[in-house]
Motif scaffolding. Structure first.
Motif, mmCIF file in Angstrom:
data_model
loop_
_atom_site.group_PDB
_atom_site.id
_atom_site.type_symbol
_atom_site.label_atom_id
_atom_site.label_comp_id
_atom_site.label_asym_id
_atom_site.label_seq_id
_atom_site.Cartn_x
_atom_site.Cartn_y
_atom_site.Cartn_z
ATOM 1 N N GLY A 27 0.776 -1.228 0.000
ATOM 2 C CA GLY A 27 0.000 0.000 0.000
ATOM 3 C C GLY A 27 0.809 1.280 0.000
ATOM 4 N N THR A 28 2.128 1.167 0.052
ATOM 5 C CA THR A 28 2.962 2.365 -0.026
ATOM 6 C C THR A 28 3.127 2.770 -1.496
ATOM 7 O OG1 THR A 28 4.967 1.019 -0.103
ATOM 8 C CG2 THR A 28 4.193 1.705 2.065
ATOM 9 N N ASP A 29 3.775 3.920 -1.718
ATOM 10 C CA ASP A 29 3.925 4.417 -3.090
ATOM 11 C C ASP A 29 4.626 3.412 -3.995
ATOM 12 O OD1 ASP A 29 2.655 6.740 -2.464
ATOM 13 O OD2 ASP A 29 4.480 7.928 -2.204
ATOM 14 N N ASN A 30 5.639 2.758 -3.481
ATOM 15 C CA ASN A 30 6.409 1.824 -4.301
ATOM 16 C C ASN A 30 6.123 0.361 -3.994
ATOM 17 O OD1 ASN A 30 7.710 3.868 -5.693
ATOM 18 N ND2 ASN A 30 9.390 3.993 -4.221
ATOM 19 N N GLY A 31 5.419 0.104 -2.893
ATOM 20 C CA GLY A 31 5.138 -1.273 -2.511
ATOM 21 C C GLY A 31 3.977 -1.882 -3.278
ATOM 22 N N SER A 32 3.700 -3.136 -3.009
ATOM 23 C CA SER A 32 2.613 -3.834 -3.687
ATOM 24 C C SER A 32 1.256 -3.271 -3.273
ATOM 25 C CB SER A 32 2.655 -5.332 -3.351
ATOM 26 O OG SER A 32 1.460 -5.966 -3.762
ATOM 27 N N PRO A 33 0.372 -3.004 -4.235
ATOM 28 C CA PRO A 33 -0.959 -2.511 -3.883
ATOM 29 C C PRO A 33 -1.868 -3.605 -3.337
ATOM 30 C CG PRO A 33 -0.816 -2.810 -6.237
ATOM 31 C CD PRO A 33 0.564 -3.078 -5.696
ATOM 32 N N THR A 34 -1.476 -4.854 -3.527
ATOM 33 C CA THR A 34 -2.338 -5.969 -3.096
ATOM 34 C C THR A 34 -1.780 -6.723 -1.896
ATOM 35 O OG1 THR A 34 -1.260 -7.577 -4.551
ATOM 36 C CG2 THR A 34 -3.086 -6.293 -5.486
ATOM 37 N N GLY A 35 -0.508 -6.479 -1.580
ATOM 38 C CA GLY A 35 0.138 -7.244 -0.515
ATOM 39 C C GLY A 35 0.873 -8.462 -1.019
ATOM 40 N N PHE A 36 0.941 -8.631 -2.338
ATOM 41 C CA PHE A 36 1.618 -9.786 -2.927
ATOM 42 C C PHE A 36 2.612 -9.318 -3.991
ATOM 43 C CE2 PHE A 36 -2.698 -11.163 -1.733
ATOM 44 C CZ PHE A 36 -2.370 -12.113 -0.771
ATOM 45 N N TYR A 37 3.655 -10.115 -4.163
ATOM 46 C CA TYR A 37 4.642 -9.874 -5.209
ATOM 47 C C TYR A 37 4.744 -11.126 -6.079
ATOM 48 C CZ TYR A 37 6.062 -5.838 -2.375
ATOM 49 O OH TYR A 37 6.073 -4.656 -1.668
ATOM 50 N N THR A 38 5.534 -11.057 -7.132
ATOM 51 C CA THR A 38 5.606 -12.138 -8.109
ATOM 52 C C THR A 38 6.879 -12.955 -7.939
ATOM 53 O OG1 THR A 38 4.373 -10.817 -9.704
ATOM 54 C CG2 THR A 38 5.640 -12.671 -10.590
ATOM 55 N N ARG A 39 6.744 -14.264 -8.056
ATOM 56 C CA ARG A 39 7.896 -15.177 -8.044
ATOM 57 C C ARG A 39 8.061 -15.911 -9.373
ATOM 58 N NH1 ARG A 39 12.751 -16.308 -5.314
ATOM 59 N NH2 ARG A 39 13.395 -18.376 -5.989
ATOM 60 N N LYS A 40 6.974 -16.265 -10.009
ATOM 61 C CA LYS A 40 7.053 -17.082 -11.222
ATOM 62 C C LYS A 40 7.884 -16.371 -12.283
ATOM 63 C CE LYS A 40 4.039 -20.171 -13.834
ATOM 64 N NZ LYS A 40 2.623 -20.566 -14.039
ATOM 65 N N TYR A 41 8.702 -17.121 -12.951
ATOM 66 C CA TYR A 41 9.641 -16.658 -13.967
ATOM 67 C C TYR A 41 10.856 -15.949 -13.361
ATOM 68 C CZ TYR A 41 7.560 -17.983 -18.415
ATOM 69 O OH TYR A 41 7.106 -18.706 -19.497
ATOM 70 N N PHE A 42 10.909 -15.838 -12.028
ATOM 71 C CA PHE A 42 12.138 -15.321 -11.431
ATOM 72 C C PHE A 42 13.220 -16.383 -11.605
ATOM 73 C CE2 PHE A 42 15.238 -14.895 -8.043
ATOM 74 C CZ PHE A 42 15.569 -13.560 -8.137
ATOM 75 N N ASP A 43 14.280 -16.006 -12.295
ATOM 76 C CA ASP A 43 15.374 -16.933 -12.583
ATOM 77 C C ASP A 43 16.558 -16.560 -11.716
ATOM 78 O OD1 ASP A 43 17.211 -18.661 -13.661
ATOM 79 O OD2 ASP A 43 16.794 -18.140 -15.754
ATOM 80 N N THR A 44 17.056 -17.520 -10.955
ATOM 81 C CA THR A 44 18.174 -17.224 -10.057
ATOM 82 C C THR A 44 19.454 -16.928 -10.833
ATOM 83 O OG1 THR A 44 18.667 -19.589 -9.824
ATOM 84 C CG2 THR A 44 17.179 -18.600 -8.210
ATOM 85 N N THR A 45 19.455 -17.205 -12.119
ATOM 86 C CA THR A 45 20.524 -16.735 -12.995
ATOM 87 C C THR A 45 20.012 -15.471 -13.665
ATOM 88 O OG1 THR A 45 21.254 -19.007 -13.397
ATOM 89 C CG2 THR A 45 22.010 -17.325 -14.947
ATOM 90 N N HIS A 46 20.385 -14.335 -13.146
ATOM 91 C CA HIS A 46 19.850 -13.069 -13.657
ATOM 92 C C HIS A 46 20.903 -11.984 -13.588
ATOM 93 C CE1 HIS A 46 19.582 -11.538 -9.532
ATOM 94 N NE2 HIS A 46 18.989 -12.663 -9.189
ATOM 95 N N GLY A 47 20.608 -10.858 -14.238
ATOM 96 C CA GLY A 47 21.537 -9.742 -14.254
ATOM 97 C C GLY A 47 21.388 -8.846 -13.045
ATOM 98 N N LYS A 48 22.162 -7.766 -13.036
ATOM 99 C CA LYS A 48 22.230 -6.860 -11.886
ATOM 100 C C LYS A 48 20.875 -6.254 -11.555
ATOM 101 C CE LYS A 48 24.526 -2.620 -10.313
ATOM 102 N NZ LYS A 48 25.511 -1.540 -10.658
ATOM 103 N N ASN A 49 20.158 -5.796 -12.561
ATOM 104 C CA ASN A 49 18.841 -5.193 -12.352
ATOM 105 C C ASN A 49 17.726 -6.176 -12.723
ATOM 106 O OD1 ASN A 49 19.832 -2.663 -11.460
ATOM 107 N ND2 ASN A 49 20.242 -2.075 -13.580
ATOM 108 N N LEU A 50 17.951 -7.412 -12.371
ATOM 109 C CA LEU A 50 17.010 -8.504 -12.620
ATOM 110 C C LEU A 50 16.710 -8.674 -14.110
ATOM 111 C CD1 LEU A 50 14.488 -8.177 -9.652
ATOM 112 C CD2 LEU A 50 16.704 -9.326 -9.738
ATOM 113 N N GLU A 51 17.702 -8.420 -14.958
ATOM 114 C CA GLU A 51 17.549 -8.779 -16.370
ATOM 115 C C GLU A 51 17.476 -10.301 -16.467
ATOM 116 O OE1 GLU A 51 20.220 -5.067 -16.229
ATOM 117 O OE2 GLU A 51 20.228 -7.048 -15.285
ATOM 118 N N MET A 52 16.501 -10.761 -17.221
ATOM 119 C CA MET A 52 16.309 -12.195 -17.401
ATOM 120 C C MET A 52 16.586 -12.568 -18.852
ATOM 121 S SD MET A 52 15.173 -13.223 -14.366
ATOM 122 C CE MET A 52 14.697 -12.288 -12.905
#
Length: 449
Positions: free
Chosen positions: A334-359
């Motif tokens: 509910g904060t300006d930058n936080g999740s509006p629903t209280g949930f974030y995404t995990r699917k497709y998060f690859d532990t092999t990723h770039g500095k700014n989460l480039e996939m």
């Protein structure tokens, strides 16, 4: 080069998230996006996404038509290779037209390049004629496409016979019978027959199976499926490629928890999606704010309060990075930058990723699990519920639990033969299995819910 350009225009790494944001799975918040305007029923003819989607599809169609108009003039082409390239182009064109027909119904439909002047005079082709023509296109190209088993490693990602068959099955499943006048039972019969062939005649269309092995350091099979290390595995029928350094995507940079590398939360899983996940024993949760002992696909898909986040450290080891708290701190909902629903995404998060989460993970467009669940759905709608129907669903569910589908004491196997109960189970199963894979919006439309 033109064929590769058409592949690039067939889909996009951003399209999967746009389609999900049109559904009830993903909420997009910042900047008053068109997806939210459409979902809230506030869209007008001037809403940008209507125009940009239309333009994007016809850009791809243009490429395909130019290819077909001129490729025969290329000297010295091997006839078999030429036929295969034409088949791929015709598939891409059919894929694009099918997407447009799903959203718009009657559409301008032409299979040759047209002039600017002709484009100003072309009218819309009725939806039934478009669908019939697309089926003919796919019927004509299957014989010129390779099976998965015939592809060389350098050709991984190319369109295959199975991809054409899956697209045909989807067209029958998704077809708006109110517009075509066809019966639901006829379409379900055709879809069931296609999926039956893909399941039981794999020598004809290629060998496919559910991915049941995870990574060697503890990533479960279902989560591992959506990582770069698992690309072109036995389950993937068609995907949209990414390449490290050359063709990456970074959508998750604004979707995962801020404490785990995101800059803000632009898109967030909905409470409705989270609530759809059953308990690990197959029952409906009495308290849907409790996430322990839920279907394993929830943890592989959505980040919730108390989620144990894992990633790789500087040594490449798969370790716990922290526990997510959405009630305070940087991840507070509910904060300006936080999740509006209280949930974030995990699917497709690859532990092999770039500095700014480039996939550089491929986006899966078609996979074998969908074949199994389309088969089960068609059989349920035909009220031809047999052991094969239940087995198709149980195989998908068992994989999520990391067990063989014969070990019914280790996961909540489906046993009922009631058509109405199975319809509900199937629809829940599809939502859990395919969340964030762009299929939900099409399911909502075709089920008219």
């Amino acid at each position: 080069m033109v064929l590769n350009m058409a592949y690039n225009q067939m889909f996009g790494h951003d399209k999967i998230w746009q389609d999900e944001a049109l559904s009830d799975n993903l909420y997009e918040q910042r900047g008053n996006p068109d997806t939210r305007t459409i979902r809230m029923g506030q869209a007008t003819p001037n809403t940008g996404l209507f125009r940009s989607e239309w333009k994007w599809v016809f850009e791809g169609v243009k490429t395909c038509n130019v290819f077909m108009n001129f490729v025969d003039e290329v000297p010295g082409m091997d006839p078999e290779r030429l036929a295969g390239m034409k088949a791929q182009i015709r598939f891409i064109r059919a894929f694009l037209y099918f997407r447009l027909a799903n959203f718009y119904g009657d559409i301008p439909f032409f299979l040759q390049d047209i002039s600017l002047e002709e484009s100003r005079r072309v009218s819309r082709t009725p939806y039934p004629e478009v669908m019939s023509a697309l089926h003919r296109e796919l019927d004509e190209i299957v014989g010129d496409l390779p099976t998965r088993d015939e592809l060389k490693a350098d050709d991984n990602g190319r369109i295959t016979k199975a991809a054409a068959m899956v697209l045909k099955a989807r067209m029958y499943m998704y077809e708006n019978v109110q517009r075509t006048g066809n019966s639901v039972s006829d379409n379900m019969r055709k879809a069931a027959d296609i999926c039956d062939k893909l399941i039981h005649e794999q020598g004809t269309y290629g060998t496919y199976s559910l991915l049941t092995q995870g990574s060697g350091d503890g990533i479960p099979a279902y989560e591992y499926l959506f990582t770069s290390a698992a690309e072109y595995n036995s389950e993937v029928i068609l995907d949209y490629a990414a390449v490290e350094l050359n063709k990456q995507w970074s959508t998750l940079y604004s979707m995962v928890p801020l404490t785990m590398g995101a800059n803000l939360c632009q898109k967030a899983p909905t409470r409705a999606l989270v609530d759809s996940y059953l308990n690990a024993d197959g029952s409906v949760p009495a308290d849907k704010t409790v996430y322990a002992n839920r279907d394993p696909r929830l943890t592989a898909t959505v980040v919730y309060n108390g989620y144990v986040w894992k990633d790789r450290n500087d040594k490449g080891e798969y370790v716990t990075k922290g526990t997510i708290n959405v009630t305070s701190g940087n991840d507070k909902a509910g904060t300006d930058n936080g999740s509006p629903t209280g949930f974030y995404t995990r699917k497709y998060f690859d532990t092999t990723h770039g500095k700014n989460l480039e996939m550089w993970t491929n986006i899966i467009m078609m996979r074998y699990a969908d074949v199994l669940l389309m088969y089960a759905e068609a059989k349920i709608e035909l009220n031809e519920i047999d052991d094969a129907t239940l087995e198709a669903m149980n195989r998908v569910r068992a994989r999520a639990y990391g067990v063989q589908h014969t070990e019914t004491d280790k996961y909540p196997a489906i046993v009922t033969r009631s058509q109405s109960e199975l319809r509900t189970i199937l629809r829940t199963e599809r939502r859990m299995e395919f969340a964030f894979e762009r299929l939900r919006i099409y399911d909502l439309l075709r089920w008219r819910i």
